[in-house]
Design a protein around this motif. Structure first.
Motif, mmCIF file in Angstrom:
data_model
loop_
_atom_site.group_PDB
_atom_site.id
_atom_site.type_symbol
_atom_site.label_atom_id
_atom_site.label_comp_id
_atom_site.label_asym_id
_atom_site.label_seq_id
_atom_site.Cartn_x
_atom_site.Cartn_y
_atom_site.Cartn_z
ATOM 1 N N MET A 270 -49.788 51.312 80.915
ATOM 2 C CA MET A 270 -50.705 52.374 81.328
ATOM 3 C C MET A 270 -49.998 53.716 81.422
ATOM 4 O O MET A 270 -48.860 53.794 81.875
ATOM 5 C CB MET A 270 -51.321 52.043 82.678
ATOM 6 C CG MET A 270 -52.414 50.995 82.580
ATOM 7 S SD MET A 270 -53.260 50.799 84.148
ATOM 8 C CE MET A 270 -54.796 51.619 83.842
ATOM 9 N N PHE B 46 -50.940 57.259 83.262
ATOM 10 C CA PHE B 46 -51.922 57.791 84.201
ATOM 11 C C PHE B 46 -52.003 59.306 84.105
ATOM 12 O O PHE B 46 -51.149 59.957 83.506
ATOM 13 C CB PHE B 46 -51.544 57.406 85.635
ATOM 14 C CG PHE B 46 -51.429 55.931 85.843
ATOM 15 C CD1 PHE B 46 -52.523 55.170 86.211
ATOM 16 C CD2 PHE B 46 -50.206 55.284 85.685
ATOM 17 C CE1 PHE B 46 -52.422 53.809 86.407
ATOM 18 C CE2 PHE B 46 -50.091 53.917 85.877
ATOM 19 C CZ PHE B 46 -51.201 53.181 86.237
ATOM 20 N N GLU C 132 -51.821 61.166 86.823
ATOM 21 C CA GLU C 132 -50.955 61.728 87.855
ATOM 22 C C GLU C 132 -49.513 61.818 87.363
ATOM 23 O O GLU C 132 -49.023 60.947 86.661
ATOM 24 C CB GLU C 132 -50.995 60.859 89.117
ATOM 25 C CG GLU C 132 -52.326 60.857 89.821
ATOM 26 C CD GLU C 132 -53.295 59.843 89.235
ATOM 27 O OE1 GLU C 132 -52.866 59.049 88.368
ATOM 28 O OE2 GLU C 132 -54.474 59.856 89.628
ATOM 29 N N ASP D 79 -46.977 61.546 89.216
ATOM 30 C CA ASP D 79 -46.040 60.762 90.036
ATOM 31 C C ASP D 79 -45.895 59.328 89.546
ATOM 32 O O ASP D 79 -45.469 58.472 90.278
ATOM 33 C CB ASP D 79 -46.462 60.785 91.512
ATOM 34 C CG ASP D 79 -47.779 60.062 91.744
ATOM 35 O OD1 ASP D 79 -48.450 59.712 90.759
ATOM 36 O OD2 ASP D 79 -48.140 59.851 92.914
ATOM 37 N N GLN D 80 -46.249 59.085 88.272
ATOM 38 C CA GLN D 80 -46.125 57.722 87.771
ATOM 39 C C GLN D 80 -44.701 57.374 87.361
ATOM 40 O O GLN D 80 -44.388 56.219 87.152
ATOM 41 C CB GLN D 80 -47.049 57.517 86.591
ATOM 42 C CG GLN D 80 -46.740 58.449 85.438
ATOM 43 C CD GLN D 80 -47.820 58.397 84.379
ATOM 44 O OE1 GLN D 80 -48.122 57.341 83.888
ATOM 45 N NE2 GLN D 80 -48.408 59.532 84.060
ATOM 46 N N LEU D 81 -43.824 58.397 87.254
ATOM 47 C CA LEU D 81 -42.427 58.108 86.946
ATOM 48 C C LEU D 81 -41.702 57.722 88.223
ATOM 49 O O LEU D 81 -42.092 58.126 89.309
ATOM 50 C CB LEU D 81 -41.756 59.336 86.331
ATOM 51 C CG LEU D 81 -42.390 59.884 85.060
ATOM 52 C CD1 LEU D 81 -41.611 61.088 84.569
ATOM 53 C CD2 LEU D 81 -42.452 58.818 83.983
ATOM 54 N N SER E 68 -47.753 55.926 96.467
ATOM 55 C CA SER E 68 -48.988 56.204 95.724
ATOM 56 C C SER E 68 -49.455 54.983 94.945
ATOM 57 O O SER E 68 -48.664 54.174 94.474
ATOM 58 C CB SER E 68 -48.782 57.368 94.770
ATOM 59 O OG SER E 68 -48.126 56.916 93.608
ATOM 60 N N THR F 126 -50.701 54.984 92.084
ATOM 61 C CA THR F 126 -50.223 55.080 90.704
ATOM 62 C C THR F 126 -48.881 54.377 90.527
ATOM 63 O O THR F 126 -48.684 53.625 89.578
ATOM 64 C CB THR F 126 -50.042 56.559 90.326
ATOM 65 O OG1 THR F 126 -51.134 57.293 90.855
ATOM 66 C CG2 THR F 126 -49.989 56.736 88.848
ATOM 67 N N LEU F 127 -47.974 54.628 91.469
ATOM 68 C CA LEU F 127 -46.637 54.060 91.365
ATOM 69 C C LEU F 127 -46.683 52.537 91.510
ATOM 70 O O LEU F 127 -46.000 51.808 90.800
ATOM 71 C CB LEU F 127 -45.754 54.672 92.459
ATOM 72 C CG LEU F 127 -44.294 54.920 92.102
ATOM 73 C CD1 LEU F 127 -44.162 55.636 90.778
ATOM 74 C CD2 LEU F 127 -43.622 55.718 93.200
ATOM 75 N N ALA G 226 -48.060 51.209 88.289
ATOM 76 C CA ALA G 226 -47.025 51.261 87.260
ATOM 77 C C ALA G 226 -46.081 50.070 87.428
ATOM 78 O O ALA G 226 -45.786 49.360 86.471
ATOM 79 C CB ALA G 226 -46.263 52.578 87.346
ATOM 80 N N CYS H 242 -47.661 46.925 86.316
ATOM 81 C CA CYS H 242 -47.719 46.924 84.856
ATOM 82 C C CYS H 242 -46.433 46.357 84.257
ATOM 83 O O CYS H 242 -46.456 45.696 83.240
ATOM 84 C CB CYS H 242 -47.869 48.356 84.339
ATOM 85 S SG CYS H 242 -49.448 48.701 83.624
#
Ligand SMILES: Nc1ncnc2c1ncn2[C@@H]1O[C@H](COP(=O)(O)OP(=O)(O)O)[C@@H](O)[C@H]1O
Ligand SMILES: [Mg+2]
Lengths: 276, 299
Positions: free
Chosen positions: A98, A100, A102, A104-106, B187, B189-190, B193, B196
């Motif tokens: 995925m 995203f 945002e 802050d996905q790293l 978050s 998102t994190l 991730a 995933c």
């Protein structure tokens, strides 16, 4: 600006595959909150084939992200089924990467190269040396070879999105799931990123499922567009857009298609129960 | 349409039409894109340096006031205190007292952190664990750890066991609470991730949640350290003599009884210096190498 490799993007398809990679059948998604049950997507069906740049297009809140999360394995459908290569999806996994919206996905505690390498290390599909090489190659592919040892917080938003794309593509997933990856970028950067994504794609022909609420982005980036009705999302139409690239942006056909989609999005859907 | 009067009294502005121009090519970027700051600016940037300045000012004020007061029984001069400190360290057994205190502290701190880790992992993986943690922290966090001392004495007797028990209590809840809060604010998102990439359960905690929540975890460790340090000194002041040798708190208490005020101050100075060292050197270094380097915390 480096123009995309048009013949490859715009080619009339001589399809190699006849079976879809990803297939959604009558999928309904609901959220249960403390106060109520929200239907995010209703009875959605579509097929994505290998090499597709498949777009989910619809107004904000129509359930695009929810559909993407369901494909990612984060949200189980209450009805219908989602199959990846014939197998029902029941959990997240490294065969679906995925990207995203945002930034802050790293992982902030890893450098750019480490970020790109990290999922490959976890997947154990490559040797340590291969992982290092691939991380370098994909970081270079998105134009960040000079920033390999930098930490994410020193990068701009667009650069972070590039890293996220490199990280996802390096995994060679069966399908790349992108949730409005360029929506938080400024217009100039967004334009460049769309361009570069298409160029990357022409080298890999990765299968992409791409969520956006911008009609123009859908037509430029996508090869096929699924138009969703407003909340709760239902299928309104499926449209081809593989014949369009950046150079067509001013053309009448391009404008005509955008107008058609605009009309679909903003006129009442006959099938919608409440008819709005 | 109503025209709003310009309060300046000037006529409505209209800029002149100017000629257009376009430069032939991109200007060479100058080499001076990035260069190190000059030395004096780098020194000023250093927190340790700035704090040392504050300490120096305080020391001067103390010396001046004590000299003016001229009452060594109540307020010895800083220079006398330093002499007392050095002689106690060299011959007065202060060093052994400090070691004793540090030993108890390190044991208690380590046990407290281990217990906090266990509870937090339970709390972040199960809903029941989360309820247990919230309830226990809201019960024990407001309780000054020293208040548990009588109970500890009853259970563990006069000795190290009681001190460790009290320290564990002061570390555990602070660290568990801030770690749990840190985990909760990672978050979505994190987390997604991480999942995933195939992480789940403990591997998700270890590889995503802990580093992502490190600013809160470090804050918790700092608070826990401060609680533990104060609790221990206070506890030692009350009953320092364990197995024949007391710690730093007992040193202070003993010297007060003997009216060796300079030694009392020397003991207090030790408490401050050790606290300052841990706070400004150890924790600062950890922060500089981790959360600040990663841009997760600014100052
Ligand atoms: N975690 C959630 N809990 C409850 N409702 C949600 C949640 N996420 C999304 N929704 C609701 O589901 C609908 C679709 O959301 P989403 O899929 O994010 O839309 P989109 O991505 O198309 O903007 C919205 O009405 C939203 O309020
Ligand atoms: Mg969305």
């Amino acid at each position: 600006m480096n123009m995309i490799n048009q013949p490859q993007i715009k080619q009339a398809y001589t399809a190699t595959d006849t079976k879809p990679v990803l297939s959604l059948k009558n999928v309904t998604l609901r959220y249960r909150t403390d106060a109520s049950i929200v239907t995010a997507a209703y009875d959605v069906s579509f097929d994505v084939y290998r090499g597709d740049r498949f777009i989910l297009l619809g107004a904000s809140g129509c359930g695009k992200s929810s559909l993407l999360k369901a494909v990612g394995g984060f949200l189980a459908p209450v009805a219908g089924e989602i199959r990846l290569d014939g197998k029902i999806i029941d959990a997240p996994g490294p065969d679906r990467m995925m990207v995203f919206q945002e930034f802050d996905q790293l992982l902030p505690w890893k450098t750019i190269l480490e970020n790109v390498a990290y999922p490959m290390q976890k997947a154990k599909r490559w040797s340590a040396a291969e992982v290092r090489d691939r991380a370098r190659v994909f970081t270079a592919k998105v134009g960040l070879e000079k920033f390999g040892d930098a930490y994410p917080h020193t990068l701009s938003g667009g650069m972070k999105q590039r890293v996220a794309i490199a990280r996802a593509m390096a995994m060679e997933p069966k399908i790349l799931l992108m949730d409005e990856p360029f929506a938080a970028l400024d217009a100039l950067t967004r334009r460049k990123m769309q361009d570069d994504l298409l160029e990357l794609w022409s080298g890999t022909h990765s299968t992409i499922l791409f969520v956006t609420h911008s009609i123009e982005e859908a037509v430029i980036v996508g090869s096929r567009i699924l138009v969703l009705t407003p909340h709760p999302g239902q299928v309104r139409a499926e449209i081809n857009s593989h014949q369009f690239a950046f150079s067509d942006m001013g053309s009448t056909e391009f404008g005509g298609l955008c107008g058609r989609i605009h009309h679909m999005l903003f006129t009442p859907c006959p099938r919608h129960p409440k008819g709005h | 349409m109503t025209v709003i009067e310009q309060t300046t009294g000037l006529p409505l502005a209209l800029p002149p039409v100017r000629g257009e121009f376009e430069l032939p090519s991109v200007i060479e970027p100058s080499a001076d894109v990035e260069r190190p700051l000059p030395l004096h600016e780098r020194i000023l940037q250093s927190t340790v340096f700035r704090r040392l300045v504050v300490v120096a000012v305080l020391a001067a004020v103390w010396e001046g006031y004590a000299t003016w007061l001229d009452n060594p029984l109540m307020m010895p001069r800083l220079s006398d205190v330093v002499v007392a400190l050095v002689s106690s360290l060299v011959s007065g057994g202060l060093f052994a007292r400090i070691l004793m205190t540090m030993k108890v502290l390190v044991i208690g701190y380590a046990v407290g952190i281990a217990a906090a880790a266990a509870i937090t992992i339970l709390a972040s993986t199960t809903r029941f664990g989360s309820d247990v943690l919230s309830t226990l922290t809201s019960m024990f966090n407001p309780l000054p750890a020293v208040a548990l001392l009588p109970l500890a004495l009853l259970w563990f007797g006069l000795g190290m066991g009681s001190l460790v028990f009290v320290i564990v209590n002061s570390v555990l809840w602070a660290v568990a609470l801030s770690t749990h809060t840190g985990f909760q604010s990672v978050s979505e998102t994190l987390r997604m991730a991480g999942r995933c990439f195939g992480l789940k359960g403990l591997s998700l905690v270890a590889e995503i949640l802990i580093p992502a929540a490190l600013p809160s975890i470090l804050a918790g460790l700092k608070i826990g350290w401060a609680f533990a340090w104060r609790t221990l000194i206070a506890a030692e002041l009350v009953f320092g003599v364990s197995s024949g040798q007391g710690g730093l708190g007992w040193f202070i208490y003993e010297n007060r009884n003997n009216l060796e005020t300079a030694n009392v101050f020397a003991g207090l100075l030790c408490v401050i210096l050790i606290g300052l060292f841990v706070e400004s050197v150890i924790f600062r270094t950890i922060e500089r190498r981790t959360v600040r380097r990663w841009g997760m915390q600014k100052f």
